[in-house]
Design a protein around this motif. Structure first.
Motif, mmCIF file in Angstrom:
data_model
loop_
_atom_site.group_PDB
_atom_site.id
_atom_site.type_symbol
_atom_site.label_atom_id
_atom_site.label_comp_id
_atom_site.label_asym_id
_atom_site.label_seq_id
_atom_site.Cartn_x
_atom_site.Cartn_y
_atom_site.Cartn_z
ATOM 1 N N GLU A 1 -9.302 7.304 -22.285
ATOM 2 C CA GLU A 1 -8.062 7.599 -22.284
ATOM 3 C C GLU A 1 -7.876 8.682 -20.679
ATOM 4 O OE1 GLU A 1 -7.260 9.984 -26.011
ATOM 5 O OE2 GLU A 1 -5.417 8.911 -25.730
ATOM 6 N N TYR A 2 -6.673 8.165 -19.983
ATOM 7 C CA TYR A 2 -6.471 8.918 -18.693
ATOM 8 C C TYR A 2 -5.171 9.435 -18.863
ATOM 9 C CZ TYR A 2 -7.132 10.431 -14.060
ATOM 10 O OH TYR A 2 -7.263 11.179 -13.008
ATOM 11 N N LYS A 3 -5.062 10.784 -18.647
ATOM 12 C CA LYS A 3 -3.723 11.799 -19.157
ATOM 13 C C LYS A 3 -3.137 12.534 -17.851
ATOM 14 C CE LYS A 3 -4.080 10.511 -23.450
ATOM 15 N NZ LYS A 3 -2.830 10.482 -24.326
ATOM 16 N N TYR B 1 1.731 11.457 -31.657
ATOM 17 C CA TYR B 1 1.829 10.753 -30.372
ATOM 18 C C TYR B 1 3.165 9.632 -30.531
ATOM 19 C CZ TYR B 1 -0.856 6.938 -31.719
ATOM 20 O OH TYR B 1 -1.288 5.692 -32.450
ATOM 21 N N SER C 1 4.177 6.130 -28.651
ATOM 22 C CA SER C 1 3.792 5.186 -27.692
ATOM 23 C C SER C 1 5.021 4.762 -27.002
ATOM 24 C CB SER C 1 3.296 3.942 -28.485
ATOM 25 O OG SER C 1 1.819 4.463 -29.169
ATOM 26 N N TRP D 1 -2.565 6.847 -20.586
ATOM 27 C CA TRP D 1 -2.954 5.499 -21.129
ATOM 28 C C TRP D 1 -4.269 5.654 -21.764
ATOM 29 C CZ3 TRP D 1 -0.496 6.179 -16.603
ATOM 30 C CH2 TRP D 1 0.596 5.482 -16.227
ATOM 31 N N TYR D 2 -4.451 4.829 -22.764
ATOM 32 C CA TYR D 2 -5.606 4.607 -23.169
ATOM 33 C C TYR D 2 -5.877 3.233 -23.324
ATOM 34 C CZ TYR D 2 -8.868 3.193 -27.216
ATOM 35 O OH TYR D 2 -10.087 2.596 -27.661
ATOM 36 N N TRP D 3 -6.995 2.849 -22.698
ATOM 37 C CA TRP D 3 -7.581 1.768 -22.123
ATOM 38 C C TRP D 3 -8.767 1.214 -23.216
ATOM 39 C CZ3 TRP D 3 -6.198 4.072 -17.613
ATOM 40 C CH2 TRP D 3 -5.034 3.871 -16.939
ATOM 41 N N LYS E 1 -9.745 12.201 -20.977
ATOM 42 C CA LYS E 1 -9.557 12.880 -21.981
ATOM 43 C C LYS E 1 -10.825 12.518 -22.880
ATOM 44 C CE LYS E 1 -6.685 14.248 -25.609
ATOM 45 N NZ LYS E 1 -5.434 13.896 -26.294
#
Length: 179
Positions: A89-91, A127, A129, A152-154, A178
């Motif tokens: 995850e990148y936040k 959360y 989406s 994003w969560y990839w 994260k």
């Protein structure tokens, strides 16, 4: 009457227990905890996915005031490495009703992703989406419906690491990967 074991039986039991412990260590613990899989059993059982080596991110920042008058608008270009068979995850922290423009693309492999936000101070795990798909690239924008952490969560289902090149612009603070 108490039953006692002979020294020979005790030694034999100890050797068998050590052999079983060694097999468990090599087959299950090393793949699950350290992503070390000398036998290949850990990969077959999906245990190596538990040893989530951290994804990495490289950030290049530019400050710009061209798109916003009330606050400084910035642009960042970030390379996020999504390890094989893993998700990251990148936040970003953002205030309510702030806009982020973004575009990202992979170095070839499609990734499952979920662009979402988590309200500030929420402890329930809620959360929301904004977009869910499996793609190699995406471009767009979103306006935050609430203050909180957004990003994003990839998930990489391939057997090779995938690099995501993410470019964002808006009013935000980088939280980053994260854990």
């Amino acid at each position: 009457m108490q039953h006692t074991l002979s020294n020979k039986a005790l030694f034999k039991s100890t050797v068998i227990a050590l052999m079983i412990a060694g097999v468990v260590l090599i087959s299950f613990i090393l793949p699950a905890e350290y992503n070390i899989d000398p036998t290949g059993i850990g990969t077959q059982l999906g245990l190596t996915a538990l040893a989530n080596p951290e994804g990495t991110a490289i950030i290049n920042t530019e400050q710009s005031e061209k798109l916003s008058t009330d606050a400084q608008h910035k642009t960042d270009s970030i390379d996020v490495i999504v390890p094989a068979g893993r998700g990251v995850e990148y936040k970003f922290a953002m205030a309510q009703f702030k806009k982020m423009e973004y575009q990202w693309h992979t170095d070839g492999a499609p990734l499952f992703f979920d662009l979402h936000g988590e309200p500030e101070g929420d402890t329930t795990g809620y959360y929301e989406s904004y977009a869910i798909a499996t793609l190699t690239e995406m471009k767009g924008s979103f306006t935050t419906p609430f203050a909180g952490i957004h990003g994003w969560y990839w998930k990489n289902t391939s057997n090779k690491p995938v690099t995501v090149q993410l470019t964002v612009g808006g009013e935000y603070s980088i939280v980053g990967l994260k854990k």
